[in-house]
Design an enzyme around this catalytic site. Structure first.
Site, PDB file in Angstrom:
ATOM      1  N   CYS A   2       0.805  -1.224   0.000  1.00 13.96           N
ATOM      2  CA  CYS A   2       0.000   0.000   0.000  1.00 13.96           C
ATOM      3  C   CYS A   2       0.839   1.276   0.000  1.00 13.96           C
ATOM      4  O   CYS A   2       1.897   1.323   0.616  1.00 13.96           O
ATOM      5  CB  CYS A   2      -0.882   0.040   1.234  1.00 13.96           C
ATOM      6  SG  CYS A   2      -1.869  -1.418   1.479  1.00 13.96           S
ATOM      7  N   ARG A  27       5.323  -0.577  -6.002  1.00 10.69           N
ATOM      8  CA  ARG A  27       5.289  -1.306  -4.735  1.00 10.69           C
ATOM      9  C   ARG A  27       4.289  -2.471  -4.765  1.00 10.69           C
ATOM     10  O   ARG A  27       4.347  -3.345  -3.921  1.00 10.69           O
ATOM     11  CB  ARG A  27       4.898  -0.347  -3.603  1.00 10.69           C
ATOM     12  CG  ARG A  27       5.869   0.795  -3.433  1.00 10.69           C
ATOM     13  CD  ARG A  27       5.340   1.773  -2.415  1.00 10.69           C
ATOM     14  NE  ARG A  27       5.255   1.149  -1.111  1.00 10.69           N
ATOM     15  CZ  ARG A  27       6.232   1.118  -0.230  1.00 10.69           C
ATOM     16  NH1 ARG A  27       7.377   1.692  -0.513  1.00 10.69           N
ATOM     17  NH2 ARG A  27       6.084   0.535   0.930  1.00 10.69           N
ATOM     18  N   TRP A  74      -3.151  -2.801  -1.325  1.00 13.01           N
ATOM     19  CA  TRP A  74      -2.807  -4.202  -1.601  1.00 13.01           C
ATOM     20  C   TRP A  74      -3.616  -5.005  -0.599  1.00 13.01           C
ATOM     21  O   TRP A  74      -3.367  -4.932   0.599  1.00 13.01           O
ATOM     22  CB  TRP A  74      -1.308  -4.382  -1.391  1.00 13.01           C
ATOM     23  CG  TRP A  74      -0.728  -5.647  -1.942  1.00 13.01           C
ATOM     24  CD1 TRP A  74      -0.272  -5.846  -3.206  1.00 13.01           C
ATOM     25  CD2 TRP A  74      -0.492  -6.869  -1.234  1.00 13.01           C
ATOM     26  NE1 TRP A  74       0.222  -7.107  -3.334  1.00 13.01           N
ATOM     27  CE2 TRP A  74       0.098  -7.775  -2.147  1.00 13.01           C
ATOM     28  CE3 TRP A  74      -0.732  -7.305   0.067  1.00 13.01           C
ATOM     29  CZ2 TRP A  74       0.453  -9.069  -1.803  1.00 13.01           C
ATOM     30  CZ3 TRP A  74      -0.382  -8.594   0.413  1.00 13.01           C
ATOM     31  CH2 TRP A  74       0.214  -9.458  -0.515  1.00 13.01           C
ATOM     32  N   ASN A 100      -2.125   2.525   5.855  1.00 16.19           N
ATOM     33  CA  ASN A 100      -1.253   1.370   5.614  1.00 16.19           C
ATOM     34  C   ASN A 100      -1.072   0.661   6.945  1.00 16.19           C
ATOM     35  O   ASN A 100      -0.906   1.315   7.978  1.00 16.19           O
ATOM     36  CB  ASN A 100       0.141   1.803   5.134  1.00 16.19           C
ATOM     37  CG  ASN A 100       0.110   2.373   3.735  1.00 16.19           C
ATOM     38  OD1 ASN A 100      -0.907   2.325   3.062  1.00 16.19           O
ATOM     39  ND2 ASN A 100       1.245   2.895   3.304  1.00 16.19           N
ATOM     40  N   GLY A 101      -1.053  -0.678   6.904  1.00 14.23           N
ATOM     41  CA  GLY A 101      -0.866  -1.430   8.149  1.00 14.23           C
ATOM     42  C   GLY A 101      -2.067  -2.323   8.404  1.00 14.23           C
ATOM     43  O   GLY A 101      -2.930  -2.485   7.529  1.00 14.23           O
ATOM     44  N   GLU A 481      18.216 -17.955  -6.344  1.00 12.21           N
ATOM     45  CA  GLU A 481      17.843 -16.618  -6.811  1.00 12.21           C
ATOM     46  C   GLU A 481      17.388 -16.653  -8.276  1.00 12.21           C
ATOM     47  O   GLU A 481      16.424 -15.986  -8.649  1.00 12.21           O
ATOM     48  CB  GLU A 481      19.039 -15.663  -6.607  1.00 12.21           C
ATOM     49  CG  GLU A 481      18.864 -14.243  -7.107  1.00 12.21           C
ATOM     50  CD  GLU A 481      17.717 -13.472  -6.460  1.00 12.21           C
ATOM     51  OE1 GLU A 481      17.114 -13.949  -5.489  1.00 12.21           O
ATOM     52  OE2 GLU A 481      17.402 -12.384  -6.983  1.00 12.21           O
ATOM     53  N   LYS A 485      13.722 -15.508  -9.562  1.00 17.57           N
ATOM     54  CA  LYS A 485      13.509 -14.485 -10.601  1.00 17.57           C
ATOM     55  C   LYS A 485      12.545 -15.003 -11.655  1.00 17.57           C
ATOM     56  O   LYS A 485      11.621 -14.308 -12.058  1.00 17.57           O
ATOM     57  CB  LYS A 485      14.813 -14.082 -11.299  1.00 17.57           C
ATOM     58  CG  LYS A 485      15.790 -13.239 -10.549  1.00 17.57           C
ATOM     59  CD  LYS A 485      15.354 -11.827 -10.231  1.00 17.57           C
ATOM     60  CE  LYS A 485      14.535 -11.745  -8.986  1.00 17.57           C
ATOM     61  NZ  LYS A 485      15.071 -11.535  -7.719  1.00 17.57           N
ATOM     62  N   GLU A 488       8.844 -15.475 -10.235  1.00 13.09           N
ATOM     63  CA  GLU A 488       8.083 -14.295  -9.826  1.00 13.09           C
ATOM     64  C   GLU A 488       7.644 -13.431 -11.002  1.00 13.09           C
ATOM     65  O   GLU A 488       6.600 -12.812 -10.945  1.00 13.09           O
ATOM     66  CB  GLU A 488       8.788 -13.484  -8.730  1.00 13.09           C
ATOM     67  CG  GLU A 488      10.107 -12.874  -9.054  1.00 13.09           C
ATOM     68  CD  GLU A 488      10.756 -12.195  -7.850  1.00 13.09           C
ATOM     69  OE1 GLU A 488      10.105 -11.960  -6.824  1.00 13.09           O
ATOM     70  OE2 GLU A 488      11.954 -11.882  -7.947  1.00 13.09           O
ATOM     71  N   HIS A 504      17.937 -36.554  -4.717  1.00 18.11           N
ATOM     72  CA  HIS A 504      17.018 -36.877  -3.623  1.00 18.11           C
ATOM     73  C   HIS A 504      15.595 -36.392  -3.911  1.00 18.11           C
ATOM     74  O   HIS A 504      14.850 -36.097  -2.981  1.00 18.11           O
ATOM     75  CB  HIS A 504      17.542 -36.274  -2.319  1.00 18.11           C
ATOM     76  CG  HIS A 504      18.898 -36.789  -1.958  1.00 18.11           C
ATOM     77  ND1 HIS A 504      19.102 -38.067  -1.507  1.00 18.11           N
ATOM     78  CD2 HIS A 504      20.114 -36.211  -2.047  1.00 18.11           C
ATOM     79  CE1 HIS A 504      20.402 -38.255  -1.294  1.00 18.11           C
ATOM     80  NE2 HIS A 504      21.028 -37.134  -1.625  1.00 18.11           N
ATOM     81  N   LYS A 603       6.613  -4.906  -3.780  1.00 18.45           N
ATOM     82  CA  LYS A 603       8.039  -4.579  -3.650  1.00 18.45           C
ATOM     83  C   LYS A 603       8.457  -4.597  -2.197  1.00 18.45           C
ATOM     84  O   LYS A 603       9.532  -5.043  -1.853  1.00 18.45           O
ATOM     85  CB  LYS A 603       8.288  -3.200  -4.274  1.00 18.45           C
ATOM     86  CG  LYS A 603       9.728  -2.742  -4.221  1.00 18.45           C
ATOM     87  CD  LYS A 603      10.575  -3.556  -5.170  1.00 18.45           C
ATOM     88  CE  LYS A 603      12.039  -3.219  -5.078  1.00 18.45           C
ATOM     89  NZ  LYS A 603      12.858  -4.343  -5.601  1.00 18.45           N
TER      90      LYS A 603
HETATM   91  C1  G6P Z   1       9.485  -8.777  -1.536  1.00 21.44           C
HETATM   92  C2  G6P Z   1      10.127  -8.322  -2.840  1.00 21.44           C
HETATM   93  C3  G6P Z   1      11.455  -9.033  -3.038  1.00 21.44           C
HETATM   94  C4  G6P Z   1      12.352  -8.813  -1.824  1.00 21.44           C
HETATM   95  C5  G6P Z   1      11.662  -9.205  -0.522  1.00 21.44           C
HETATM   96  C6  G6P Z   1      12.454  -8.732   0.680  1.00 21.44           C
HETATM   97  O1  G6P Z   1       9.110 -10.103  -1.641  1.00 21.44           O
HETATM   98  O2  G6P Z   1       9.277  -8.580  -3.933  1.00 21.44           O
HETATM   99  O3  G6P Z   1      12.094  -8.529  -4.191  1.00 21.44           O
HETATM  100  O4  G6P Z   1      13.530  -9.561  -1.979  1.00 21.44           O
HETATM  101  O5  G6P Z   1      10.383  -8.587  -0.441  1.00 21.44           O
HETATM  102  O6  G6P Z   1      12.482  -7.336   0.643  1.00 21.44           O
HETATM  103  P1  G6P Z   1      13.565  -6.442   1.345  1.00 21.44           P
HETATM  104  O7  G6P Z   1      13.153  -5.038   1.007  1.00 21.44           O
HETATM  105  O8  G6P Z   1      13.480  -6.736   2.804  1.00 21.44           O
HETATM  106  O9  G6P Z   1      14.888  -6.801   0.776  1.00 21.44           O
END
Ligand code: G6P
Length: 608
Positions: A2, A27, A74, A100-101, A481, A485, A488, A504, A603
């Site tokens: 949000c 975000r 959100w 927000n929250g 990672e 990527k 997502e 395994h 984000k």
């Molecule tokens: C969300 C984002 C990721 C990020 C994660 C942790 O899931 O989409 O890209 O790695 O949060 O975020 P931070 O800001 O704590 O690195």
């Protein structure tokens, strides 16, 4: 997640608010809404979907207001619908709030307020707050807000306007970030500085349990106990160019290409090649404490957690300190053992991830020192840590983290060298280790210049439903990672595994339709990883290898090979992750996915 923007000043509030909330689209959100006070009347619009829908609704009406609030939501409590979008408005249409929250005792408060005759229109937790403010209103909106927030349990960053006490915006914070932007006879309120940068770089960060009362000519900050507080105005170093796409099709692509410069910025002023020293300004006051550290626990989420895993390998190898890496969300709920000589490191790009913040607080409450590794200056994690390292790489807008990952890994490397020098004062291979990191930006550029090779591979595999990523040692976290990527942003099911673990379980999935991306760098595990490749090939899987430049042998064993320059083992993640970022990006674009705003993702995840 949000986003909040508020404005009061001389400009057209509608334009300022809509532009501001567009800056926060990255975000992640699913609905939005805006409210103004115009000639003493509260007007508001809400929509589901993109902010441009809200813009269309606003453009259909003549709105002539110089103050207002806007929100991107959100969904947490209640589906993404128009009714559930913010702003929420009281029974008489005189007070509007964006929030927000999460309000945890909303069930109890809803019953309490319903019994008093309030009518609820949404399924959100937020709506109770506007009715509580209405219930508490006597003649001053800030007093009503102060009394209302004292009755709630949970977290909030709010902005409130009311026709009953017009000409002011009231903002308050507990756990959800809120920033006041100071312009020339105009003020802004936002949850993220990106919304402000085109207007001002002078800001005040609200702290927990603080409230700001902002009028066109002034602002006042108090605690929610009504005690005035003095706050310093801070200057943001980011500028508007940093949040523009600069000719790239997507923020994610821009950020992938920014990595050479980002790492240079991260290293600037921190490495003295002549003296062979590392300077991390944010740690200078705690060097004695660092020397006493016997164990390090890294807490993080998502991509930052993957960077933490690379950090574990680095710190154990270089500094010989035991390191554990924990999902922040698990750490705080399992009563972790922390001694006085345990250092907790919280890694977070945004510095606002709720689980990481909570884990860090848990560590502090148990007496551990906490060092943060954040990108966003002034973020909650950075401010609450005992000491910290900033990445200094500019804002990361693409939801899929790219440049923050490489910067976190590079920062962890500098931290490891710093710890090593604190302990041993000098090291025979120090100059080599320094020179190798300094050459990484050029090596990343060499990889980026071969982007077409990755695009061609993406073309071949773009329609697959699954993918497996394998790596060993330093490149095991890179496999995780790479898989993250791809899943997502392209919605292809992808899993990352330490290569030996394939036997395994995942090996059962391998057939001619399964692409397997193997990071097969020339290091001490090379022979073993070649065996893993043979295992995949003998089951007809397709292998894409990320290999060290000059490794001709591997060509005969795999379907595709992408070469990366040679470097120290410990630094290979900084290179091997780049083709994986590009592969995910190109596959997602070819599948028509919205790479900068993938579905259901945010984000900055500010709820636990
Ligand atoms: C969300 C984002 C990721 C990020 C994660 C942790 O899931 O989409 O890209 O790695 O949060 O975020 P931070 O800001 O704590 O690195």
């Amino acid at each position: 997640m949000c986003g909040i923007v508020g404005y009061i000043g001389n400009k057209d509030a509608k334009d300022v608010l809509l532009n501001g909330i567009k800056r926060l689209e990255y975000r992640g959100y699913d609905s939005s809404g805006i409210a103004f006070i115009e000639k003493g009347i509260l007007r508001y619009e809400k929509t589901v979907g993109e902010v441009k829908e809200l813009e269309k609704k606003c453009n259909g009406n003549t709105i002539n207001a110089n103050m207002g609030i806007v929100h991107s939501r959100w969904a947490t409590h209640g589906a993404p619908t128009v009714e559930n979008a913010h702003p929420h408005v009281d029974c008489h249409g005189e007070i509007a709030i964006v929030h927000n929250g999460i309000i945890e005792n909303y069930d109890y408060l809803t019953t309490y307020l319903t019994e008093k005759g309030h009518i609820f229109k949404s399924q959100t937790d937020t709506e109770v707050l506007v009715h509580l403010i209405e219930e508490n209103f006597i003649d001053c909106i800030e007093e009503a807000v102060m009394n209302a927030v004292k009755m709630i349990e949970g977290t909030y960053g709010i902005a409130v306007i009311s026709t009953k006490d017009p000409g002011k915006i009231v903002a308050a914070r507990k756990e959800s970030p809120l920033i006041i932007g100071i312009g020339n006879r105009e003020y802004f309120i936002t949850s993220d500085v990106s919304a402000l940068l085109e207007h001002t770089r002078n800001v005040i960060y609200l702290d927990n349990h603080e409230i700001a009362i902002v009028t066109q000519d002034n602002y006042e900050i108090k605690t929610i106990e009504n005690i005035p507080t003095y706050k310093t105005v801070e200057e943001i170093i980011w500028n508007i160019d940093m949040i523009e796409k600069a000719g790239f099709q997507h923020f994610m692509l821009k950020e992938i290409h920014e990595q050479p410069q980002a790492l240079q910025k991260l290293m600037r002023g921190r490495i003295d090649g002549d003296k062979g020293s590392i300077k991390l300004g944010g740690l200078t006051n705690c060097e004695k404490d660092l020397l006493a550290v016997k164990r390090i626990v890294i807490v993080a989420c998502g991509t930052s957690w993957h960077a933490g895993l690379v950090g574990e390998y680095m710190l154990e190898e270089l500094v010989r300190i035991p390191v554990e890496v924990e999902y922040a969300s698990e750490f705080r709920y399992r009563n972790p053992v922390l001694e006085k000589d345990t250092l907790v490191m919280a890694i977070s790009q945004s510095g606002e991830t709720a689980d990481t913040l909570a884990a860090m607080r848990e560590a502090k409450s148990k007496g551990s020192g906490v060092v943060s590794l954040c990108n966003v200056v002034g973020s909650s994690i950075a401010r609450e840590a005992d000491a910290g390292i900033y990445l200094h790489i500019g804002p990361e807008i693409g939801v899929a983290s790219t440049k923050a990952f490489t910067a976190q890994v590079a920062a962890l490397y500098l931290f490891a060298l710093h710890m090593l020098l604190l302990k041993e004062r000098k090291h025979p291979r120090l100059m080599e280790m320094i020179n190798k990191i300094k050459s990484i930006p050029d090596k990343i550029q060499i990889i980026l210049d071969k982007e077409d090779e990755i695009r061609n591979i993406a073309e071949i595999y773009k329609d697959k439903d699954h993918a497996l990523y394998l790596g060993r040692g330093y490149n095991y976290p890179v496999a995780l990672e790479g898989a993250l990527k791809l899943k997502e942003i392209s919605y292809i099911h992808a899993e990352g595994y330490p290569a030996a673990e394939m036997k395994h379980g995942p090996i059962a999935l391998i057939d001619k339709n399964m692409p397997v991306i193997v990071i097969a760098i020339k290091d001490s595990t090379y022979g073993k990883i070649v065996n893993n490749i043979e295992e995949v090939k003998s089951r007809k899987g397709k292998v894409i290898a990320i290999a060290t430049e000059g490794d001709e042998l591997i060509k005969e064993k795999v379907d595709h090979v992408f070469y990366i320059p040679e470097t120290l083992n410990v630094l290979t993640p900084l290179l091997s992750v780049i083709p994986l970022q590009l592969l995910a990006y190109h596959i997602a674009v070819m599948r028509g996915c919205n790479v900068d705003k993938p579905r259901n993702l945010a984000k900055s995840v500010t709820v636990e």
